[in-house]
Design a protein around this motif. Sequence first.
Motif, PDB file in Angstrom:
ATOM      1  N   ASP A   1      -6.402   2.213   0.837  1.00  0.00           N
ATOM      2  CA  ASP A   1      -7.724   2.487   0.155  1.00  0.00           C
ATOM      3  C   ASP A   1      -8.762   2.186   0.813  1.00  0.00           C
ATOM      4  O   ASP A   1      -8.829   1.184   1.615  1.00  0.00           O
ATOM      5  CB  ASP A   1      -7.605   1.397  -1.182  1.00  0.00           C
TER       6      ASP A   1
ATOM      7  N   ARG B   1      -8.371   7.189  -1.773  1.00  0.00           N
ATOM      8  CA  ARG B   1      -7.104   6.496  -1.578  1.00  0.00           C
ATOM      9  C   ARG B   1      -6.681   7.760  -0.629  1.00  0.00           C
ATOM     10  O   ARG B   1      -6.562   9.025  -0.922  1.00  0.00           O
ATOM     11  CB  ARG B   1      -6.298   6.502  -2.857  1.00  0.00           C
TER      12      ARG B   1
ATOM     13  N   THR C   1      -3.438   7.492  -9.111  1.00  0.00           N
ATOM     14  CA  THR C   1      -4.564   7.431  -8.458  1.00  0.00           C
ATOM     15  C   THR C   1      -5.837   7.679  -9.047  1.00  0.00           C
ATOM     16  O   THR C   1      -7.081   7.190  -9.389  1.00  0.00           O
ATOM     17  CB  THR C   1      -4.664   8.274  -7.145  1.00  0.00           C
TER      18      THR C   1
ATOM     19  N   SER D   1       0.834  -1.175   0.007  1.00  0.00           N
ATOM     20  CA  SER D   1      -0.049   0.088   0.028  1.00  0.00           C
ATOM     21  C   SER D   1       1.005   1.440   0.035  1.00  0.00           C
ATOM     22  O   SER D   1       0.623   2.248   0.742  1.00  0.00           O
ATOM     23  CB  SER D   1      -0.789   0.053   1.069  1.00  0.00           C
TER      24      SER D   1
ATOM     25  N   TYR E   1      -0.179   4.822   1.514  1.00  0.00           N
ATOM     26  CA  TYR E   1      -2.019   4.902   1.545  1.00  0.00           C
ATOM     27  C   TYR E   1      -2.752   3.953   1.890  1.00  0.00           C
ATOM     28  O   TYR E   1      -2.153   2.755   2.215  1.00  0.00           O
ATOM     29  CB  TYR E   1      -2.201   5.232  -0.046  1.00  0.00           C
TER      30      TYR E   1
END
Length: 114
Positions: free
Chosen positions: A31, A37, A65, A13, A29
């Motif tokens: 999600d 995000r 993203t 991530s 990040y």
Amino acid sequence: MTTISIRNNPERSRFEVLDGDTVIGRAAYVDDENSRRIFYHTVIDKEHGGQGLAGRLAARALDETVAAGLVIVPVCPYIRSYLGRHSQYAANIKTPTPAILEFLDSALAARARR
């Protein structure tokens, strides 16, 4: 410095800046289930600072993203600052809310328990 590259590492991530095979920076990040995000931490290793790598990392992370159809939630101060200087992302930003921050805290706590 050898060959600098940037990649998304979804298993961890985070987007990563690599110098050859060595990770020298990251934009972490989480999600969520609402196609958002949440960027919460960006760092470039000290010895690689001052080379514009954080900006390159942010641009790549944000472009990917948006291309993935996700909304950007900037909790990280660097990402928030970068977005303030790059208006092309304005339509894709969601201001962090208490509910989003609570989700982030829970997600990070769950990761820490693994």
